[in-house]
Scaffold this motif. Structure first.
Motif, PDB file in Angstrom:
ATOM      1  N   THR A   1      39.195  35.772  22.598  1.00 48.57           N
ATOM      2  CA  THR A   1      40.218  36.826  22.638  1.00 48.57           C
ATOM      3  C   THR A   1      40.562  37.154  24.091  1.00 48.57           C
ATOM      4  N   THR A   2      41.703  37.817  24.260  1.00 49.03           N
ATOM      5  CA  THR A   2      42.108  38.254  25.601  1.00 49.03           C
ATOM      6  C   THR A   2      41.018  39.122  26.221  1.00 49.03           C
ATOM      7  N   GLY A   3      40.371  39.942  25.383  1.00 46.58           N
ATOM      8  CA  GLY A   3      39.310  40.826  25.877  1.00 46.58           C
ATOM      9  C   GLY A   3      38.138  40.040  26.450  1.00 46.58           C
ATOM     10  N   GLU A   4      37.937  38.814  25.974  1.00 46.80           N
ATOM     11  CA  GLU A   4      36.815  38.001  26.476  1.00 46.80           C
ATOM     12  C   GLU A   4      37.173  37.260  27.759  1.00 46.80           C
ATOM     13  N   TYR A   5      38.454  37.331  28.172  1.00 46.64           N
ATOM     14  CA  TYR A   5      38.887  36.643  29.400  1.00 46.64           C
ATOM     15  C   TYR A   5      39.703  37.630  30.226  1.00 46.64           C
ATOM     16  N   PRO A   6      39.006  38.595  30.838  1.00 45.71           N
ATOM     17  CA  PRO A   6      39.746  39.656  31.523  1.00 45.71           C
ATOM     18  C   PRO A   6      40.562  39.123  32.695  1.00 45.71           C
ATOM     19  N   ALA A   7      41.782  39.589  32.782  1.00 44.81           N
ATOM     20  CA  ALA A   7      42.659  39.209  33.896  1.00 44.81           C
ATOM     21  C   ALA A   7      43.234  40.497  34.465  1.00 44.81           C
ATOM     22  N   LYS A   8      43.632  40.442  35.711  1.00 45.67           N
ATOM     23  CA  LYS A   8      44.115  41.649  36.375  1.00 45.67           C
ATOM     24  C   LYS A   8      45.403  42.191  35.720  1.00 45.67           C
ATOM     25  N   ALA A   9      46.336  41.276  35.431  1.00 43.70           N
ATOM     26  CA  ALA A   9      47.619  41.715  34.856  1.00 43.70           C
ATOM     27  C   ALA A   9      47.557  41.679  33.334  1.00 43.70           C
ATOM     28  N   ARG A  10      48.187  42.668  32.726  1.00 46.59           N
ATOM     29  CA  ARG A  10      48.284  42.689  31.261  1.00 46.59           C
ATOM     30  C   ARG A  10      49.402  41.743  30.831  1.00 46.59           C
ATOM     31  N   ARG A  11      49.141  40.930  29.813  1.00 50.38           N
ATOM     32  CA  ARG A  11      50.134  39.970  29.334  1.00 50.38           C
ATOM     33  C   ARG A  11      50.544  40.303  27.908  1.00 50.38           C
ATOM     34  N   PRO A  12      51.784  39.980  27.526  1.00 50.42           N
ATOM     35  CA  PRO A  12      52.213  40.276  26.150  1.00 50.42           C
ATOM     36  C   PRO A  12      51.406  39.452  25.144  1.00 50.42           C
ATOM     37  N   ALA A  13      51.021  40.084  24.021  1.00 50.64           N
ATOM     38  CA  ALA A  13      50.281  39.348  22.992  1.00 50.64           C
ATOM     39  C   ALA A  13      51.204  38.369  22.266  1.00 50.64           C
ATOM     40  N   TYR A  14      52.446  38.795  22.085  1.00 46.29           N
ATOM     41  CA  TYR A  14      53.413  37.959  21.354  1.00 46.29           C
ATOM     42  C   TYR A  14      54.707  37.963  22.155  1.00 46.29           C
ATOM     43  N   SER A  15      55.065  36.810  22.717  1.00 49.40           N
ATOM     44  CA  SER A  15      56.293  36.791  23.533  1.00 49.40           C
ATOM     45  C   SER A  15      57.148  35.576  23.178  1.00 49.40           C
ATOM     46  N   VAL A  16      57.219  35.276  21.887  1.00 49.34           N
ATOM     47  CA  VAL A  16      58.067  34.174  21.436  1.00 49.34           C
ATOM     48  C   VAL A  16      59.527  34.606  21.579  1.00 49.34           C
TER      49      VAL A  16
END
Ligand SMILES: NC(=O)c1ccc[n+]([C@@H]2O[C@H](COP(=O)([O-])OP(=O)(O)OC[C@H]3O[C@@H](n4cnc5c(N)ncnc54)[C@H](OP(=O)(O)O)[C@@H]3O)[C@@H](O)[C@H]2O)c1
Length: 299
Positions: A248-263
């Protein structure tokens, strides 16, 4: 004459190969191009354009370091927003057309069906905000423009997810890749080709505005990683199919927040320009073939 910025970037490099059939292309970059142009140096933009006097400006340059932008707000804003405002101001005064690239990261990403061009934007990161502000400034400039929102861009060169996956898949036993962000992987070659077809389209001045220009279909980063590795193994570019575990995104922390769904929906691109983008898998196959050819010394 077409002035192309960012000609050493992933998209710019492919545009520099694709656009010359439309007319002369002058490449502009900080270094290694026909003319020097640093978009962070805002006072130099209009004088450079005054000297070059392009009819079309294709702006493929951007501050694209999504995580680093969180700590470099001013630079991201300068290159992705205020420089675009300057380009727009010059183009409006000189009746030039501006083709500008934007991103799926202008959306919040809480949707469940493909985003259309007129849906409200709500960027979640500094990069996304700076790109959104660039769009807004270009529209406000009064310049004739095409804003092309694209996503998840990769190419046989540059810094991108495809090349990272090929490298780490060769180095590691297993990979862990985020499976809860969904988007449209789009090859720079596909994007350059669709840009070319838009610019070559009859009655272009009646078709200006904002478009989503991505490959069709969607997947997660994990799905994309598995597709890359499977193809690389089939082509003999990897000795084995390195397993990829979904995280999950929570398991790979990144500085910037990314959209979960951006189709992004490409319905408008098809309706107005008659362009049906290839599927993301088709774009990936073509890029893998290019990579295989270059690593085996084929031409
Ligand atoms: N990559 C993606 O996944 C993605 C997704 C959605 C939208 N986009 C958009 O697509 C467009 C093309 O992106 P890309 O993937 O080709 O990015 P890229 O490979 O990072 O290339 C960006 C280019 O911009 C140039 N640049 C950066 N700062 C500059 C400055 N101050 N002055 C002049 N040039 C500068 C870079 O120059 P140097 O070569 O000198 O570093 C580089 O050539 C951008 O508008 C980006 O926001 C990209």
């Amino acid at each position: 004459m077409i002035l192309l910025t960012g000609s050493n970037g992933q998209v710019g490099f492919e545009l520099a190969r694709r656009l010359p059939t439309l007319g002369p292309v002058l490449c502009a970059a900080r270094a290694g191009a026909d003319i020097a142009l640093d978009l962070a140096d805002l006072n130099t933009i209009e004088p450079v354009l005054d000297r070059a006097r392009p009819q079309v400006i294709v702006n493929a340059a951007a501050y694209t370091a999504v995580d680093a932008a969180e700590d470099n707000v001013e630079m991201a804003d300068r290159v992705n927003h205020r420089a675009v405002a300057s380009i727009g101001a010059w183009a409006a005064r000189n009746h030039a057309l501006v083709v500008h690239y934007s991103t799926d990261y202008v959306f919040a990403g809480d949707g469940t069906s493909p985003y259309c061009e007129d849906q409200p934007i709500a960027p979640q990161s500094v990069y996304g905000r700076s790109k959104a502000d660039g769009e807004i400034a270009l529209r406000a400039s009064g310049a004739a423009h095409l804003i092309l929102r694209t996503a998840w861009v990769y190419a046989p060169r540059g810094k991108n997810f495809l090349l990272t996956m090929l490298r780490v898949a060769a180095e590691r036993e297993r990979l862990r890749v985020v499976d809860d962000q969904i988007g449209c992987p789009t090859s720079a070659t596909t994007l350059a080709d669709m840009t070319y077809r838009m610019l070559a389209s009859p009655a272009l001045r009646d078709k200006l505005g904002t478009y989503h220009v991505v490959s069709t279909g969607s997947t997660s980063w994990c799905g994309f990683a598995r597709a890359i590795i499977q193809r690389a193994q089939q082509r003999g570019m990897l000795s084995r199919e390195t397993p990829v575990d979904a995280i999950t995104t929570g398991e790979y922390p990144a500085k910037a927040r990314r959209p979960a769904y951006s189709v992004l929906s490409t319905a408008k691109l098809t309706r107005v320009f008659g362009i049906v983008p290839p599927s993301w898998q088709t774009g990936l196959d073509a890029t893998m073939q290019q990579l295989q050819a270059s690593c085996c010394g084929e031409r």
